[in-house]
Design a protein around this motif. Structure first.
Motif, PDB file in Angstrom:
ATOM      1  N   LEU A  55       0.832  -1.207   0.000  1.00 50.08           N
ATOM      2  CA  LEU A  55       0.000   0.000   0.000  1.00 50.08           C
ATOM      3  C   LEU A  55       0.866   1.255   0.000  1.00 50.08           C
ATOM      4  N   GLU A  56       1.931   1.274   0.782  1.00 50.20           N
ATOM      5  CA  GLU A  56       2.784   2.456   0.878  1.00 50.20           C
ATOM      6  C   GLU A  56       3.605   2.698  -0.389  1.00 50.20           C
ATOM      7  N   LYS A  57       4.028   1.641  -1.078  1.00 49.01           N
ATOM      8  CA  LYS A  57       4.898   1.780  -2.241  1.00 49.01           C
ATOM      9  C   LYS A  57       4.147   1.929  -3.557  1.00 49.01           C
ATOM     10  N   SER A  58       2.896   1.514  -3.607  1.00 49.17           N
ATOM     11  CA  SER A  58       2.157   1.567  -4.874  1.00 49.17           C
ATOM     12  C   SER A  58       1.517   2.935  -5.055  1.00 49.17           C
ATOM     13  N   SER A  59       1.223   3.279  -6.289  1.00 50.41           N
ATOM     14  CA  SER A  59       0.562   4.555  -6.566  1.00 50.41           C
ATOM     15  C   SER A  59      -0.946   4.428  -6.393  1.00 50.41           C
ATOM     16  N   GLY A  60      -1.397   3.303  -6.022  1.00 49.76           N
ATOM     17  CA  GLY A  60      -2.804   3.008  -5.789  1.00 49.76           C
ATOM     18  C   GLY A  60      -2.960   1.508  -5.721  1.00 49.76           C
ATOM     19  N   TRP A  61      -3.916   1.074  -4.958  1.00 46.38           N
ATOM     20  CA  TRP A  61      -4.098  -0.347  -4.736  1.00 46.38           C
ATOM     21  C   TRP A  61      -5.436  -0.753  -5.314  1.00 46.38           C
ATOM     22  N   GLU A  62      -5.405  -1.598  -6.321  1.00 46.98           N
ATOM     23  CA  GLU A  62      -6.631  -2.074  -6.927  1.00 46.98           C
ATOM     24  C   GLU A  62      -7.063  -3.332  -6.201  1.00 46.98           C
ATOM     25  N   ILE A  63      -8.278  -3.300  -5.659  1.00 50.02           N
ATOM     26  CA  ILE A  63      -8.789  -4.478  -4.964  1.00 50.02           C
ATOM     27  C   ILE A  63      -8.944  -5.589  -5.980  1.00 50.02           C
ATOM     28  N   GLY A  71     -29.631   2.478   3.302  1.00 47.26           N
ATOM     29  CA  GLY A  71     -30.108   2.554   1.930  1.00 47.26           C
ATOM     30  C   GLY A  71     -30.277   1.159   1.364  1.00 47.26           C
ATOM     31  N   LEU A  72     -30.520   1.087   0.077  1.00 47.24           N
ATOM     32  CA  LEU A  72     -30.757  -0.200  -0.573  1.00 47.24           C
ATOM     33  C   LEU A  72     -30.057  -0.231  -1.921  1.00 47.24           C
ATOM     34  N   MET A  73     -29.256  -1.228  -2.122  1.00 45.93           N
ATOM     35  CA  MET A  73     -28.567  -1.451  -3.390  1.00 45.93           C
ATOM     36  C   MET A  73     -28.694  -2.925  -3.679  1.00 45.93           C
ATOM     37  N   ALA A  74     -29.231  -3.257  -4.840  1.00 46.99           N
ATOM     38  CA  ALA A  74     -29.435  -4.661  -5.174  1.00 46.99           C
ATOM     39  C   ALA A  74     -28.938  -4.939  -6.575  1.00 46.99           C
ATOM     40  N   GLY A  75     -28.529  -6.173  -6.793  1.00 54.88           N
ATOM     41  CA  GLY A  75     -28.149  -6.575  -8.127  1.00 54.88           C
ATOM     42  C   GLY A  75     -26.860  -7.370  -8.162  1.00 54.88           C
ATOM     43  N   ILE A  76     -26.441  -7.671  -9.384  1.00 60.69           N
ATOM     44  CA  ILE A  76     -25.196  -8.377  -9.616  1.00 60.69           C
ATOM     45  C   ILE A  76     -24.450  -7.658 -10.725  1.00 60.69           C
ATOM     46  N   GLY A  77     -23.155  -7.757 -10.713  1.00 61.01           N
ATOM     47  CA  GLY A  77     -22.392  -7.090 -11.769  1.00 61.01           C
ATOM     48  C   GLY A  77     -20.910  -7.202 -11.523  1.00 61.01           C
ATOM     49  N   LEU A  78     -20.149  -6.608 -12.404  1.00 62.84           N
ATOM     50  CA  LEU A  78     -18.702  -6.553 -12.298  1.00 62.84           C
ATOM     51  C   LEU A  78     -18.305  -5.248 -11.639  1.00 62.84           C
ATOM     52  N   GLN A  79     -17.330  -5.312 -10.731  1.00 60.19           N
ATOM     53  CA  GLN A  79     -16.903  -4.098 -10.045  1.00 60.19           C
ATOM     54  C   GLN A  79     -15.395  -4.082  -9.909  1.00 60.19           C
ATOM     55  N   GLY A  80     -14.822  -2.896 -10.030  1.00 60.19           N
ATOM     56  CA  GLY A  80     -13.407  -2.689  -9.780  1.00 60.19           C
ATOM     57  C   GLY A  80     -13.243  -1.530  -8.819  1.00 60.19           C
ATOM     58  N   SER A  81     -12.343  -1.660  -7.850  1.00 51.43           N
ATOM     59  CA  SER A  81     -12.108  -0.615  -6.858  1.00 51.43           C
ATOM     60  C   SER A  81     -10.636  -0.264  -6.818  1.00 51.43           C
ATOM     61  N   LYS A  82     -10.343   1.004  -6.542  1.00 52.25           N
ATOM     62  CA  LYS A  82      -8.961   1.436  -6.393  1.00 52.25           C
ATOM     63  C   LYS A  82      -8.847   2.332  -5.172  1.00 52.25           C
ATOM     64  N   ILE A  83      -7.839   2.042  -4.350  1.00 52.91           N
ATOM     65  CA  ILE A  83      -7.563   2.835  -3.151  1.00 52.91           C
ATOM     66  C   ILE A  83      -6.293   3.636  -3.420  1.00 52.91           C
ATOM     67  N   THR A  84      -6.370   4.954  -3.226  1.00 52.72           N
ATOM     68  CA  THR A  84      -5.253   5.843  -3.540  1.00 52.72           C
ATOM     69  C   THR A  84      -4.977   6.769  -2.367  1.00 52.72           C
ATOM     70  N   LYS A  85      -3.716   7.035  -2.101  1.00 52.92           N
ATOM     71  CA  LYS A  85      -3.330   7.937  -1.016  1.00 52.92           C
ATOM     72  C   LYS A  85      -3.681   9.367  -1.381  1.00 52.92           C
ATOM     73  N   ILE A  86      -4.211  10.092  -0.427  1.00 53.05           N
ATOM     74  CA  ILE A  86      -4.541  11.509  -0.573  1.00 53.05           C
ATOM     75  C   ILE A  86      -3.419  12.298   0.088  1.00 53.05           C
ATOM     76  N   GLU A  87      -2.804  13.200  -0.626  1.00 58.88           N
ATOM     77  CA  GLU A  87      -1.755  14.042  -0.055  1.00 58.88           C
ATOM     78  C   GLU A  87      -2.408  15.240   0.608  1.00 58.88           C
TER      79      GLU A  87
END
Length: 119
Positions: A59-67, A102-118
């Motif tokens: 996490l510290e060395k990458s420019s963002g972490w893709e789940i 709230g309510l969120m329902a369904g199925i699908g493809l998802q991609g997430s990215k975690i990035t450090k905020i300066e």
């Protein structure tokens, strides 16, 4: 806190802090997009527990972490949480969701990215 909304195409965004030994050592955001049979809106909390030094270093060395890429993640629900012990805690990262509203329902493809905020 993460906000998520979608109708066929969805998005989510949230911000958080990386804590180590009770001290804030970094601020991060998470951005995700999804596509599929989905509809709704919700907010929720999300806690990631980095269990190994290699997960923290990644996490510290990458420019963002893709789940889904990088350290392995186990998403912990109520059933899994009841069976966690020091013997079964073997993955790099454990993810817990909480305070869902709230309510969120369904199925699908998802991609997430975690990035450090300066800040």
């Amino acid at each position: 806190n993460i906000l998520k909304a979608g109708f066929v195409v969805g998005a989510q965004y949230g911000e958080g802090v990386l804590m180590r030994k009770g001290q804030a050592i970094g601020y991060y955001n998470i951005v995700a997009g999804s596509y599929g049979l989905q509809a709704g809106a919700q907010s929720f909390g999300y806690a990631l527990f980095l269990m190994t030094d290699s997960a923290i270093e990644y996490l510290e060395k990458s420019s963002g972490w893709e789940i889904g890429i990088g350290p392995s993640i186990v998403v912990v629900d109520e059933g899994v949480a009841k069976t966690l012990t020091t013997t079964t805690l073997k993955s790099d990262v454990y993810a817990f969701t909480f305070d869902q509203q709230g309510l969120m329902a369904g199925i699908g493809l998802q991609g997430s990215k975690i990035t450090k905020i300066e800040k």
